[in-house]
Design an enzyme around this catalytic site. Structure first.
Site, PDB file in Angstrom:
ATOM      1  N   CYS A   2       0.827  -1.196   0.000  1.00 56.75           N
ATOM      2  CA  CYS A   2       0.000   0.000   0.000  1.00 56.75           C
ATOM      3  C   CYS A   2       0.866   1.253   0.000  1.00 56.75           C
ATOM      4  O   CYS A   2       1.870   1.327   0.704  1.00 56.75           O
ATOM      5  CB  CYS A   2      -0.953   0.075   1.194  1.00 56.75           C
ATOM      6  N   ARG A  27       3.922  -0.133  -4.830  1.00 57.86           N
ATOM      7  CA  ARG A  27       3.694  -0.720  -3.505  1.00 57.86           C
ATOM      8  C   ARG A  27       2.403  -1.545  -3.451  1.00 57.86           C
ATOM      9  O   ARG A  27       2.153  -2.240  -2.466  1.00 57.86           O
ATOM     10  CB  ARG A  27       3.612   0.382  -2.449  1.00 57.86           C
ATOM     11  N   TRP A  75      -2.631  -2.797  -1.699  1.00 55.40           N
ATOM     12  CA  TRP A  75      -2.289  -4.209  -1.857  1.00 55.40           C
ATOM     13  C   TRP A  75      -3.167  -4.917  -0.835  1.00 55.40           C
ATOM     14  O   TRP A  75      -2.973  -4.766   0.376  1.00 55.40           O
ATOM     15  CB  TRP A  75      -0.808  -4.437  -1.576  1.00 55.40           C
ATOM     16  N   ASN A 101      -2.242   1.614   5.713  1.00 46.94           N
ATOM     17  CA  ASN A 101      -1.339   0.569   5.237  1.00 46.94           C
ATOM     18  C   ASN A 101      -1.004  -0.302   6.433  1.00 46.94           C
ATOM     19  O   ASN A 101      -0.569   0.217   7.460  1.00 46.94           O
ATOM     20  CB  ASN A 101      -0.068   1.224   4.668  1.00 46.94           C
ATOM     21  N   GLY A 102      -1.202  -1.615   6.313  1.00 45.62           N
ATOM     22  CA  GLY A 102      -0.871  -2.503   7.433  1.00 45.62           C
ATOM     23  C   GLY A 102      -2.066  -3.377   7.774  1.00 45.62           C
ATOM     24  O   GLY A 102      -2.952  -3.588   6.945  1.00 45.62           O
ATOM     25  N   GLU A 484      17.795 -17.150  -7.895  1.00 44.84           N
ATOM     26  CA  GLU A 484      17.333 -15.789  -8.191  1.00 44.84           C
ATOM     27  C   GLU A 484      16.838 -15.695  -9.641  1.00 44.84           C
ATOM     28  O   GLU A 484      15.831 -15.033  -9.917  1.00 44.84           O
ATOM     29  CB  GLU A 484      18.478 -14.801  -7.904  1.00 44.84           C
ATOM     30  N   LYS A 488      13.022 -14.580 -10.677  1.00 39.38           N
ATOM     31  CA  LYS A 488      12.703 -13.508 -11.630  1.00 39.38           C
ATOM     32  C   LYS A 488      11.699 -14.007 -12.670  1.00 39.38           C
ATOM     33  O   LYS A 488      10.768 -13.308 -13.016  1.00 39.38           O
ATOM     34  CB  LYS A 488      13.965 -12.998 -12.354  1.00 39.38           C
ATOM     35  N   GLU A 491       8.135 -14.556 -11.071  1.00 38.53           N
ATOM     36  CA  GLU A 491       7.356 -13.376 -10.710  1.00 38.53           C
ATOM     37  C   GLU A 491       6.985 -12.531 -11.917  1.00 38.53           C
ATOM     38  O   GLU A 491       5.972 -11.836 -11.895  1.00 38.53           O
ATOM     39  CB  GLU A 491       8.039 -12.533  -9.620  1.00 38.53           C
ATOM     40  N   HIS A 507      19.604 -36.400  -7.288  1.00 34.39           N
ATOM     41  CA  HIS A 507      18.911 -36.939  -6.106  1.00 34.39           C
ATOM     42  C   HIS A 507      17.395 -36.774  -6.220  1.00 34.39           C
ATOM     43  O   HIS A 507      16.697 -36.840  -5.217  1.00 34.39           O
ATOM     44  CB  HIS A 507      19.441 -36.257  -4.843  1.00 34.39           C
ATOM     45  N   LYS A 609       5.851  -4.141  -3.989  1.00 31.83           N
ATOM     46  CA  LYS A 609       7.290  -3.911  -3.841  1.00 31.83           C
ATOM     47  C   LYS A 609       7.751  -4.090  -2.403  1.00 31.83           C
ATOM     48  O   LYS A 609       8.795  -4.644  -2.126  1.00 31.83           O
ATOM     49  CB  LYS A 609       7.608  -2.496  -4.335  1.00 31.83           C
TER      50      LYS A 609
HETATM   51  C1  F6R Z   1      11.889 -10.205  -5.867  1.00 31.87           C
HETATM   52  C2  F6R Z   1      11.732  -9.250  -4.797  1.00 31.87           C
HETATM   53  C3  F6R Z   1      11.351  -9.767  -3.449  1.00 31.87           C
HETATM   54  C4  F6R Z   1      12.123  -8.987  -2.363  1.00 31.87           C
HETATM   55  C5  F6R Z   1      11.646  -9.402  -0.965  1.00 31.87           C
HETATM   56  C6  F6R Z   1      12.432  -8.687   0.115  1.00 31.87           C
HETATM   57  O1  F6R Z   1      12.263  -9.585  -7.059  1.00 31.87           O
HETATM   58  O2  F6R Z   1      11.888  -8.081  -4.983  1.00 31.87           O
HETATM   59  O3  F6R Z   1      11.581 -11.132  -3.329  1.00 31.87           O
HETATM   60  O4  F6R Z   1      13.489  -9.235  -2.519  1.00 31.87           O
HETATM   61  O5  F6R Z   1      10.286  -9.097  -0.833  1.00 31.87           O
HETATM   62  O6  F6R Z   1      12.310  -7.320   0.010  1.00 31.87           O
HETATM   63  P1  F6R Z   1      13.316  -6.339   0.732  1.00 31.87           P
HETATM   64  O7  F6R Z   1      14.650  -6.535   0.143  1.00 31.87           O
HETATM   65  O8  F6R Z   1      12.759  -4.966   0.448  1.00 31.87           O
HETATM   66  O9  F6R Z   1      13.275  -6.688   2.189  1.00 31.87           O
END
Ligand code: F6R
Length: 614
Positions: A2, A27, A75, A101-102, A484, A488, A491, A507, A609
């Protein structure tokens, strides 16, 4: 999660609030809404879906020309993402409008208390009750700041709340506990935002707020108190980012722009880390050499991409400092009763600095007397504020929901931390540290070299639009890169993607291999012959079972050629630093494949985010 905006000043509130929401949309984008106060009344507009939907409503029916307003981009946590559940919410008399937010954990109990008094609730949210409670308070004759204080005293959970009162048109009041909120200080105008991107266009002077604080903004004044009305001195700071850093710079996506910013971001994260005498200095360290020498364990806690940065850090820290390192998902940490004490250093890695799981984990660690060091990209955010020490990464604002330059700069910060500990503990000679620093300082150039191959990677990505599943293999520091790379792709392209340690394949996971399945392989540099050879065997095993291999291997490595259906060349770098170059083609691949599939790369479905709920 949010995004929240508040404004009081001479400009048209609708314009300032909507522009702020546009910069905060990363966000959350389940719905958006705005409320302004005009001539003693509230005017509201809200819509499910992205901000563009609200834009259409406002284009048809603009709000009155008010100068005080609040806005929200959601969100969803409680209640589906529809028009009714969109914020702002109002009290029953539509005198108070409020955004949140929360999560209000005791909302059911609070709601049942007032439902007995014939209050009718329109939404399924945990927020609406707060609007009712604040409105009841102002109706009883207290002012909005006092009303907010009294209500916050009753709330459990995490919240940033921002409210306006139709009968008090020149004031916006906000509160925060465990959720982000910053104040933008203008000339004859003031702003509130979940982060500085909300108001960076108007001012770069800001105030950070602490836990359990209430802030009141008018055109000329900002006052801060705690939930009991006691005045509090808030910390002022200057924002280094400018507006252009928050724009797309000619790219189709913020993510693509951020991928191409990585050479600069890595270079910036390395600036000023050495004294003229050549010693490493991390001046945000705030841990005495004595404390570092006494460390007997490091625990890294983080989520998602930041967790994978932590996995790479384990290889570097253990190798350079001989200090044992555990890497743990922040969301699991405090629930397993971890063994932590004053000789443990907990390193919390977070791009946003607001991730609730990580924040709760560091609180738990500190309650066990551990020292906490944050690696963070966001100045003034909660995680560095609640840590004993911080190494800031200098990636600049990361707007694309998928982390890219955030990850690379986290890796740099982890390498710097490892070398610093090695210097203090004396586990590496000064000239060895120098040599690694020189290699690190060459990385921006190496990343440029990888980026120069972007067209070839894009072509590869576009050839995979009908693929339903992709595997990623790596070994050693290449293993977190594989994880990673898979994250990517999941997502952004919404594909089944999994990363494996190449040695683990036999395994079980090798059963997944079938004809034509794309397998992306991160091949270690040849310097570590055993590792390289073992990886080659793994690649042969999947190829023998029909996989199509796309190999990322260093320049000049001809041994890989017979086993690679496609080959992306990486510059020759030491194995521990290879993640800094190896992840780049995987980011480009995911970005381009998602684009070709027609997905919104900057705002993938179901994500936000900054994950400020546990
Ligand atoms: C993936 C991504 C998330 C963040 C995770 C932690 O691309 O961005 O997996 O890495 O939510 O977020 P931070 O680093 O802000 O604590």
């Amino acid at each position: 999660m949010c995004g929240i905006v508040g404004y009081v000043g001479p400009k048209r509130a609708q314009d300032v609030v909507i522009d702020g929401l546009r910069r905060l949309e990363y966000r959350g984008y389940d719905s958006a809404g705005i409320a302004v106060v005009h001539e003693g009344e509230l005017a509201l507009a809200k819509r499910a879906g992205k901000l563009a939907n609200l834009d259409k409503v406002l284009a048809d029916t603009p709000l009155p020309p008010a100068h005080t307003g609040i806005g929200h981009t959601r969100w969803a946590t409680h209640g589906r993402p529809n028009d009714v559940n969109a914020h702002p919410h109002t009290g029953g008399a539509r005198r108070v409008a409020l955004v949140h937010n929360g999560i209000i954990e005791n909302f059911v109990e609070l709601r049942s208390r007032v439902e007995a008094d014939d209050h009718v609730f329109l939404s399924e949210t945990d927020t609406e009750i707060v609007a009712h409670l604040v409105e009841l308070q102002v109706q009883s004759g207290v002012d909005l700041p006092t009303a907010m204080q009294r209500v916050c005293q009753q709330l459990d959970g995490a919240f940033t709340l921002v409210a306006v009162d139709a009968e008090d048109p020149d004031r916006v009041v906000a509160a925060r506990r465990n959720s982000p909120l910053v104040v933008g200080l203008g000339e004859g105008e003031n702003f509130l935002g979940s982060d500085v991107a909300a108001f960076i266009e108007h001012t770069r002077e800001a105030l950070e707020l602490g836990q359990d604080q209430i802030v009141t903004i008018t055109r000329d004044e900002v006052t801060v108190s705690d939930f009991w009305g006691r005045p509090v001195e808030a910390q002022r700071f200057h924002v280094d980012w400018d507006l252009s850093a928050a724009e797309k710079d000619g790219h189709d996506w913020f993510m693509r722009k951020e991928i191409f910013e990585q050479p600069r971001a890595v270079a910036d994260s390395l600036i000023g880390r050495r004294t003229t005498g050549g010693l490493l200095q991390l001046d945000e360290m705030r841990l005495a050499d004595e404390e570092i020498r006494d460390l007997d364990k490091i625990i890294i806690i983080a989520c998602g991409t930041s967790f994978y940065a932590g996995m790479v850090a384990k290889y570097a820290i253990e190798h350079w400092t001989r200090t044992p390192v555990e890497v743990e998902l922040a969301s699991e940490f405090r629930y397993r009763d971890p063994i932590v004490d004053a000789t443990t250093l907990v390193v919390a890695i977070s791009q946003s600095g607001e991730t609730a799981d990580t924040l709760q984990a560091i609180r738990h660690a500190r309650s066990q007397r551990a020292k906490v060091l944050a690696i963070c990209n966001t100045n003034g955010s909660s995680i560095p504020r609640e840590s004993d020490a911080v190494i800031y990464t200098h990636a600049g604002p990361e707007i694309g929901v998928a982390s890219t330059k955030g990850f690379l700069t986290q890796l740099v910060a982890c390498y710097l931390l490892a070398l610093y500990v090695a210097q203090v503990k004396g586990t590496r000679f000064g000239d060895e540290i120098d040599e690694i620093m020189v290699q690190l300082e060459a990385m921006p150039g190496h990343i440029e070299t990888v980026l120069a191959q972007s067209d070839a990677v894009y072509e590869l990505a576009r050839a995979h639009t009908s693929t339903r599943s992709v595997l990623f293999l790596g070994r050693h520091a290449g293993y977190p890169v594989a994880l990673e790379g898979a994250l990517k792709l999941k997502e952004l392209a919404y594909l089944h993607a999994e990363g494996f340690a190449a040695g683990e394949l036999k395994h079980g996971p090798i059963a997944l291999i079938e004809d034509g399945l794309p397998v992306l392989c991160v091949v270690p540099p040849r310097g570590r012959d055993q590792l390289h050879g073992k990886m080659l065997s793994g690649i042969q095993e999947v190829r023998a079972r029909g996989a199509r291999t796309i190999c990322l291997a260093e320049e000049g490595d001809s041994t890989i050629e017979p086993y690679a259906d496609d080959l992306v060349r990486l510059p020759r770098v030491p194995v521990l630093l290879q993640p800094l170059v190896a992840i780049v083609p995987l980011q480009l691949f995911a970005c381009e494949l998602a684009t070709a599939l027609g997905h919104d790369v900057d705002q993938p479905r179901n994500l936000a985010k900054s994950v400020t709920v546990e």
